[in-house]
Enzyme design. Structure first.
Site, PDB file in Angstrom:
ATOM      1  N   GLY C  41       9.866  -0.267  12.915  1.00  0.00           N
ATOM      2  CA  GLY C  41       9.532  -1.123  14.052  1.00  0.00           C
ATOM      3  C   GLY C  41       9.340  -0.286  15.296  1.00  0.00           C
ATOM      4  O   GLY C  41      10.041   0.710  15.513  1.00  0.00           O
ATOM      5  N   ARG C 331      18.108 -22.396  29.908  1.00  0.00           N
ATOM      6  CA  ARG C 331      17.061 -22.739  28.953  1.00  0.00           C
ATOM      7  C   ARG C 331      17.475 -23.838  27.973  1.00  0.00           C
ATOM      8  O   ARG C 331      16.720 -24.756  27.703  1.00  0.00           O
ATOM      9  CB  ARG C 331      16.680 -21.494  28.156  1.00  0.00           C
ATOM     10  CG  ARG C 331      15.978 -20.471  29.008  1.00  0.00           C
ATOM     11  CD  ARG C 331      15.684 -19.199  28.245  1.00  0.00           C
ATOM     12  NE  ARG C 331      14.929 -18.304  29.123  1.00  0.00           N
ATOM     13  CZ  ARG C 331      14.501 -17.098  28.761  1.00  0.00           C
ATOM     14  NH1 ARG C 331      14.762 -16.626  27.556  1.00  0.00           N
ATOM     15  NH2 ARG C 331      13.814 -16.359  29.604  1.00  0.00           N
ATOM     16  N   ARG C 436      20.806 -16.486  25.270  1.00  0.00           N
ATOM     17  CA  ARG C 436      20.436 -15.288  26.003  1.00  0.00           C
ATOM     18  C   ARG C 436      19.942 -15.636  27.402  1.00  0.00           C
ATOM     19  O   ARG C 436      19.194 -16.597  27.577  1.00  0.00           O
ATOM     20  CB  ARG C 436      19.329 -14.532  25.250  1.00  0.00           C
ATOM     21  CG  ARG C 436      18.883 -13.253  25.935  1.00  0.00           C
ATOM     22  CD  ARG C 436      17.861 -12.508  25.118  1.00  0.00           C
ATOM     23  NE  ARG C 436      16.622 -13.258  24.954  1.00  0.00           N
ATOM     24  CZ  ARG C 436      15.684 -13.390  25.882  1.00  0.00           C
ATOM     25  NH1 ARG C 436      15.851 -12.851  27.068  1.00  0.00           N
ATOM     26  NH2 ARG C 436      14.590 -14.077  25.635  1.00  0.00           N
ATOM     27  N   LEU C 442      14.678  -7.538  27.099  1.00  0.00           N
ATOM     28  CA  LEU C 442      14.080  -6.225  27.327  1.00  0.00           C
ATOM     29  C   LEU C 442      15.187  -5.220  27.609  1.00  0.00           C
ATOM     30  O   LEU C 442      15.181  -4.094  27.123  1.00  0.00           O
ATOM     31  CB  LEU C 442      13.111  -6.283  28.507  1.00  0.00           C
ATOM     32  CG  LEU C 442      11.962  -7.287  28.369  1.00  0.00           C
ATOM     33  CD1 LEU C 442      11.067  -7.230  29.601  1.00  0.00           C
ATOM     34  CD2 LEU C 442      11.145  -6.998  27.126  1.00  0.00           C
TER      35      LEU C 442
END
Lengths: 222, 255, 638
Positions: C41, C331, C436, C442
């Protein structure tokens, strides 16, 4: 920076473009000189000033040297231009079935090699008429340059060929001018780029109109 | 919701050495809200049901940022819209009954792998040659010790938005990679962090670009016009300037 | 019975990482080049790890199924990256970022990991700036920051709406530098099919060359899985189309425990689905909620165009229910409430599965120019996709699966339960607990790759025997190659009637409906049955055209979906076993009268680490979370 392998600068893609740009700019300066001299034809003095200018061009040793440099400039521009065009064709061996290039670029920017070749053919004809015959075949002894000009432009076919060539030259210059400044790295921002484009267009129109005025003048007024 | 039917002429090529040909497919009753790639999905689903091989095309994020997708649609890189990758083009941009040609990027430096998928690793090799700032992890100085005028930072950012999709090469009549290379050179040459390797970088990247078999730039501007991120042509001028400065200006360490 | 050792170092929270680093074993420079590390990856975690390890002198091989490392889905992150720089003098600190992250994760993450994450966050910014990442700047030339996702400090660094792209290009350039230097070898268009475990230790991987179809093995003294999250198990998500769970799932089946599989973040501001053909969902940065107001009509089934619905007939439900946070609730809360109002029949748009995000007030207050400056590119993107102008018509948004907090269980050193096998970034069960925070993905990916693995991997490699050059002669490699080949062959031989996408879509829908924004035991049990049936159907009915010896996207897809169909079951089991509501995981049985989550710290304050058994069932291991530095509180946004 001795540690990195480098191709000879004028063999790299950017180096070759610089050759095109520099020779192009040099040829542009020649066009300015050439046009200003030729405009003497329109003075209405039966070619007196023009003949004097032509005689100077033929006899000055300085001009003789410049002539050689000019020939080299042309040669480089032409040879490199054709070489680039061939290389560029090879970079896309299979072409698109459908390609709408008109949506992303101007036709004169895409047909530089063709406008260039057209101008080249005209150049050969032009050199035959006004240079070789005079210089090497003794025509200069029989008639003045002005008389040659008048005689040649009285032929409508030549004049038409001449005007068409000048239109091609204008297209060539219109892209060539800004392209030369782009290749030599001078278009540092979009505004400047726009201004350069306008100047290039204006310049190519002036050159084309200036040269075209001459055959038109002789066709219509004499 | 509106639906349209279109005829597709799609380039099919089994592998790199296969000669390839156009095949015709009919996409019927396509919802105009579909993206172009979703339309290809539907066509592929039908092909699979008919026991045929689906059309191979590259795609991933489908939101215009990863740079995976790249199709020459009706004679335009990424299709008919300006500043848009093909994954973000929707079927409402096409007319009912239209015939749509779908071709892969065409360039010697981008050999076809299958159908519409091409090998763009030349771009990676150009970056590997010098498209970076040499700073090992851990050796960085405090971020705010390098102030950068906003105008310069913005310009560098604009250049850095390149997604490496290859549309510039595809659209260029010479298959030149100058816009791609210039965007990276500009991004790094403008920043103070990039100064140490400024000239070395541009020389190495141009060397690699030339070695990959891309064509030469003739400043037609097609790349800028078709770039999905509208990367500016002025970057190419800067690349030229950087390169010529690197090669033609004598420096004390040139021996 | 196996006991999970998280290897959290002793000492004060603030000293743990420092002490740990001081105690880690080192590998001498001349030995590093004898050690082979395989990195799978090339997103933020993979690229940054591969670059950093190659810089250290290890022999690194990097694998990606993309044509280029730069395509990894980290590139699509929009909002920004958090770092406790406190440039704004607004009271930020490592402690505060730590606390916000722990609390945001609803107290289901390890204190020590999260603290370390907050600690190294500041180094990330330095590193990225040095690489030339063009972060937004103020006129004075210094870095700009903004507040993101409702935090009360301005700690988010950003590069317009493309922070992920710029950070990934930074890591990609660092990796490219190593590839150019020959210290890292790149294998593009190469997909992992299995990991190779010899005597309980990871010794390599089996991969498929996606162009030729050739299956081959690579030896590695250590293997790093940096393969991202598994949101595509739902079929529709904001993930890239190729994002998949195959690497971590095959590792799981070889013995790596899977942590908290049911923790899936649903992002509230995505562009709604328009039809069955929908292939993915596009996220709109949640920064939009800073100025946009979320509403639906008060009346059920009100089909009037939004501009014709008068103010008093609109329900600004977030502002109504959460007066303190309003439209900036986290969220999960925003997502859940959108689902409620749509379930009530008050959803808008053609499908009724959307709510409005309205900027008219903000435009009136600040002027169109300001809004354009702040969100211009997002508005443009919205218009491109929907053909509607959000300056004039309110946006329509709906939640979509976005990020998976769950993943391979790892200890403090990022090692999975298989020695020598590491998981970084979204691929591990991570530092985000049950939810999160915005702009933290990031941060975590880069923290793992740049600043954690380069230290912790040395401690393991210093102990391995590198006197002999590694090779792939061991029969375990052949076995793994054979099982990978057999599986592909099996898929190709089914020749059924259904396409991969068709079945994936059905399976994804089951998960979304029963194991999505809200869950309950009855539904989950029903889902389990349905889900197993789909998997059964897949293995009998799927049609994979083409062969295995060529570029075959259908085969790639089928192979990935076959793993999703196993992972989905584990997600349901995990959701079913966790009898509490925490973070993103809302169990309807565990809610207050007014619909708020009830967490159960007495019984569920642990990481659920699932062990795969050969018979296709799982054993649950619990890593109990110990909170010594924070007080567990119930989140409240009222």
């Amino acid at each position: 920076m001795s540690t990195i392998a480098k191709t000879a600068v004028f063999s790299t893609s950017i180096g070759k473009k610089l050759v095109m740009a520099l020779t192009g700019i040099f040829l542009i300066t020649f066009l300015i000189v050439h046009l200003s001299g030729n405009l003497l034809l329109l003075k209405g003095d039966n070619g007196e000033a023009f003949n004097a200018y032509a005689r100077f061009m033929e006899t000055s040793p300085l001009i003789r040297i410049l002539e050689l440099i000019l020939a080299v400039g042309f040669l480089f521009h032409i040879v490199m231009g054709i070489r680039l065009a061939l290389e560029n064709r090879r970079a896309r061996p299979i072409r698109y079935q459908v390609n709408k290039a008109t949506e992303n670029s101007t036709f004169y920017s895409r047909f530089m090699v063709w406008s260039g070749i057209t101008v080249l053919f005209f150049l050969l004809l032009h050199l035959w008429n006004f240079f070789f015959q005079h210089r090497f075949l003794g025509l200069g002894a029989k008639e003045t340059m002005y008389e040659t000009v008048v005689r040649t432009f009285k032929e409508p076919i030549y004049s038409i060929v001449y005007i068409i060539a000048m239109v091609f030259l204008a297209f060539h210059l219109n892209h060539g001018f800004q392209s030369a400044l782009q290749s030599s790295g001078l278009q540092i921002n979009t505004n400047l780029g726009k201004r350069i484009k306008s100047i290039g267009m204006l310049f190519s129109i002036v050159i084309c109109a200036g040269f075209t005025a001459i055959p038109l003048y002789f066709l219509i007024f004499t | 919701m509106a639906t349209i039917s279109v005829t597709l002429k799609v380039w099919r090529q089994k592998s790199r050495n296969d000669s390839g040909r156009f095949e015709t497919y009919f996409a019927k009753d396509i919802n105009t809200e579909m993206s172009f790639l979703e339309m290809l999905d539907v066509v592929n689903e039908n092909l699979i049901r008919e026991g045929k091989e689906p059309i191979a095309f590259e795609h991933d994020c489908r939101e215009g940022i990863c740079g995976s997708c790249g199709l020459y649609v009706n004679g335009r890189a990424h299709g008919p819209l300006k500043g848009t990758t093909i994954c973000q083009v929707h079927m409402r941009s096409f007319k009912d009954g239209e015939t749509i040609y779908v071709e892969p990027w065409r360039a010697k430096a981008f050999p076809i792998i299958k159908d519409l998928i091409v090998d763009r690793s030349a771009f990676d090799r150009i970056i590997q040659a010098g498209g970076f700032i040499s700073v090992d992890t851990g050796s960085a100085v405090e971020a705010n010790s390098i102030p950068i005028p906003k105008a310069i930072a913005d310009l560098a950012f604009e250049a850095a938005t390149c997604i490496g999709c290859g549309a510039c090469v595809a659209a260029c009549k010479n298959a030149s990679a100058m816009l791609f290379v210039s965007a990276k050179v500009t991004h790094l040459a403008l920043l103070p962090q990039g100064q140490a390797e400024r000239y070395r970088r541009v020389i190495k990247m141009v060397e690699q670009m030339d070695a990959e078999g891309f064509g030469n730039c003739s400043n037609t501007g097609a790349c800028e016009a078709e770039c999905p991120k509208s990367i500016s042509l002025t970057n190419i001028a800067r690349l030229n300037r950087e390169y010529l400065a690197a090669r033609l200006v004598p420096r004390q360490y040139d021996n | 019975m196996f006991t999970l050792d998280s290897k959290i170092p002793e000492g004060n929270l603030a000293d743990k990482w420092k002490n740990h680093k001081a105690n880690l074993k080192l590998v001498a420079p001349h030995n590093k080049r004898k050690l082979e590390i395989l990195v799978v990856g090339t997103g933020l975690a993979g690229s940054s790890a591969a670059a950093s390890l190659a810089e250290l002198g290890y022999n690194v091989k990097v694998f990606t199924y993309h044509d280029s490392p730069r395509r990894a889905h980290s590139i699509a992150a929009q909002g920004g990256i958090n770092a406790a720089k406190n440039y704004r003098n607004d009271g930020d600190s490592v402690e505060r970022l730590f606390y916000d992250t722990i609390k945001g994760g609803d107290f289901r993450a390890r204190e020590a990991n999260v603290y370390r994450l907050a600690e190294v966050s500041v180094n990330i910014i330095d590193q990225c700036v040095a690489q030339g990442v063009p972060f937004a700047r103020e006129y004075g030339g210094l870095l700009a920051t903004r507040s993101f996702g409702g935090t009360q400090v301005m700690r988010t660094f950003y590069a317009r709406g493309q922070t992920g792209q710029q950070l990934l290009l930074g890591a990609y350039s660092a990796l490219s530098r190593q590839v150019g230097a020959g210290t890292a070898k790149l294998f593009p268009r190469t997909e992992l099919l299995d990991i190779v475990v010899i005597d309980g230790v990871c010794k390599g991987i089996v991969v498929r060359n996606l162009v030729t179809g050739k299956i081959e093995s690579h030896f590695g003294h250590a293997v790093l899985l940096c393969t991202g999250g598994y949101g595509n198990v739902y079929y529709l998500s904001t993930n890239a189309k190729n994002s998949n769970c195959t690497a971590i799932w095959r590792a799981h089946k070889r013995g790596a425990f899977f942590g908290n599989p049911c923790f899936v973040q649903v992002h509230p501001t995505c562009i709604p689905q328009t039809g069955d053909y929908q292939s993915k969902l596009t996220l709109m940065s949640e920064s939009l909620r800073n100025d946009g107001r979320v509403w639906v009509p008060k009346q059920k089934g009100d089909k009037r165009p939004p501009n014709q619905i008068p103010e008093e007939e609109r329900d600004y439900y977030l502002e109504r229910r959460y007066p303190a946070f309003g439209n900036l609730v986290p969220r999960d809360v925003a997502s859940r409430n959108a689902k409620y109002v749509c379930d009530e029949g008050r959803g808008v748009g053609e499908t009724g599965q959307a709510v409005y995000l309205d900027f008219s007030d903000a435009i009136r207050r600040l002027g169109r120019d300001v809004i354009e400056q702040r969100y211009g590119n997002l508005f443009e993107m919205y218009e491109k996709i929907t053909n509607e102008n959000p300056y004039e018509v309110p946006m329509r948004i709906y939640p979509a699966v976005h990020y998976t907090m769950g993943g391979l269980w790892v200890d403090y050193n990022l090692m999975t339960t298989i020695p020598g096998l590491y998981a970084l970034g979204e691929a591990n069960f991570s530092d985000h607990g049950a939810n999160r925070l915005g702009a933290s993905a990031l941060m975590q990916g880069l923290a793992d790759g740049y600043f954690i693995i380069p230290y912790t991997i040395g401690d393991y490699l210093a102990r391995v025997d590198f006197s002999k050059k590694g090779n792939t002669d061991h029969p375990a490699f052949k076995d793994a190659e054979k099982s990978a080949t057999d599986r592909l062959r099996k898929l190709l031989d089914i020749k059924g009637k259904k396409t991969v996408d068709e079945l994936h879509r059905q399976a994804g829908k089951i998960l979304w409906d029963y194991c999505g924004i809200t869950r309950n035991a009855t539904d989950l049990k029903e889902a389990l049955e349905k889900y197993r049936n789909i998997r059964e159907e897949f293995w009998h009915q799927v049609n994979v055209p083409g062969t295995g010896e060529e570029l075959n996207q259908s085969l790639e897809k089928a192979n990935r979906v076959s793993d999703f169909l196993e992972l989905g079951e584990l997600m349901i089991l995990d959701a079913l076993h966790r009898n509490e509501s925490c973070g993103c995981h809302l169990r309807e049985e565990y809610m207050t009268e007014d619909g708020e989550a009830i967490r159960n710290d007495d019984e569920y304050c642990y990481v659920a680490a699932w062990e795969y058994k050969k018979d296709g069932t799982w054993d649950l291991h619990k890593e109990y979370l110990v909170f010594e530095n924070v007080k567990l509180t119930q989140r409240s946004y009222k």
